[in-house]
Design a protein around this motif. Structure first.
Motif: not given
Length: 251
Positions: A167-172, A193-204
């Motif tokens: 992915p280019k983006v993670f939606l979590m 760690e994963l944010r180095q691979s792709a940015p994360i839009l996080l709902i939490e």
């Protein structure tokens, strides 16, 4: 901005008289975790479904790496680089951990109708799946049925499946849901760690996790983004703290 990877521009979605998202514009930048918080019913899940293409917007647009995704469905958006994990698990419980990861890798090819047994002999797919399982700490559980994993391990497997999409983006969507303290700490370490691979839009909803992870936070209320800022900006905003955060804000 050149570092913007994903953006929404004036998204609207109504269900009859209820406006679930109301003029939502936000962006996700390279290397960051952008958390989206707000009370139940604020429109967070609707917004994610608009971004992924599971729900068509009434108006507005979503852009990935500057490309307009309008008219593209969920599978096409996933192949273009939107990697999503779900609030409720979408895994195939009757298959093994490795088979789930291989099916994710197969989805990236857009060839999901192939029979599973021949697919399990495809070395390229196997390599992608095994690498993803190793990154999330599930390599030793590859032969186990997904149904036999703990809740925390299922969340890890969802991340692994998303990883196979490159992915280019993670939606979590609520990756901490149902996790105990130890599981939440492990997930925080994984997302860091994963944010180095792709940015994360996080709902939490776990505010400890949000303030530990996020570079920026947007607050969604009644379908509108009422504030966006750094964790410190959000912590000291008296209106947000009184109405939506209360005692949940870490000190």
């Amino acid at each position: 901005m050149t570092d913007v990877v994903l953006s929404t521009n004036r998204l609207f979605k109504s269900f009859g008289a209820l406006r679930a998202t109301n003029d939502v514009s936000l962006d996700l930048r390279k290397g960051e975790i952008h958390a989206l918080i707000g009370p139940n019913g604020a429109g967070k899940s609707t917004l994610v479904q608009q971004i992924t293409g599971h729900m068509m917007s009434d108006s507005g647009s979503v852009q990935l790496m500057g490309d307009d995704l309008s008219g593209k469905g969920p599978a096409a958006r996933a192949r273009l680089g939107l990697g999503r994990t779900f609030q409720i698990s979408s895994l195939s419980m009757e298959h093994t951990v490795l088979q789930n990861a291989v099916l994710g890798a197969l989805g990236r090819r857009g060839d999901v109708m192939r029979f599973l047994r021949p697919v399990m002999k495809d070395q390229s797919l196997l390599s992608s799946a095994q690498d993803a399982l190793a990154r999330v700490g599930l390599a030793e559980y590859a032969a186990m049925l997904a149904a036999d994993l703990s809740h925390g391990q299922l969340r890890q497997l969802e991340v692994a499946v998303a990883l196979t999409l490159q992915p280019k983006v993670f939606l979590m969507d609520e990756p901490m849901a149902g996790l105990g303290l130890e599981g939440a700490q492990q997930m925080i370490a994984l997302l860091t760690e994963l944010r180095q691979s792709a940015p994360i839009l996080l709902i939490e909803h776990d505010m400890d996790a949000v303030f530990a992870l996020a570079d920026r936070i947007s607050v969604l209320v009644y379908g509108q983004v009422i504030a966006t800022g750094t964790p410190e900006d959000i912590k000291v905003n008296p209106e947000i703290r009184a109405a939506y955060l209360g005692d949940e804000v870490p000190t």
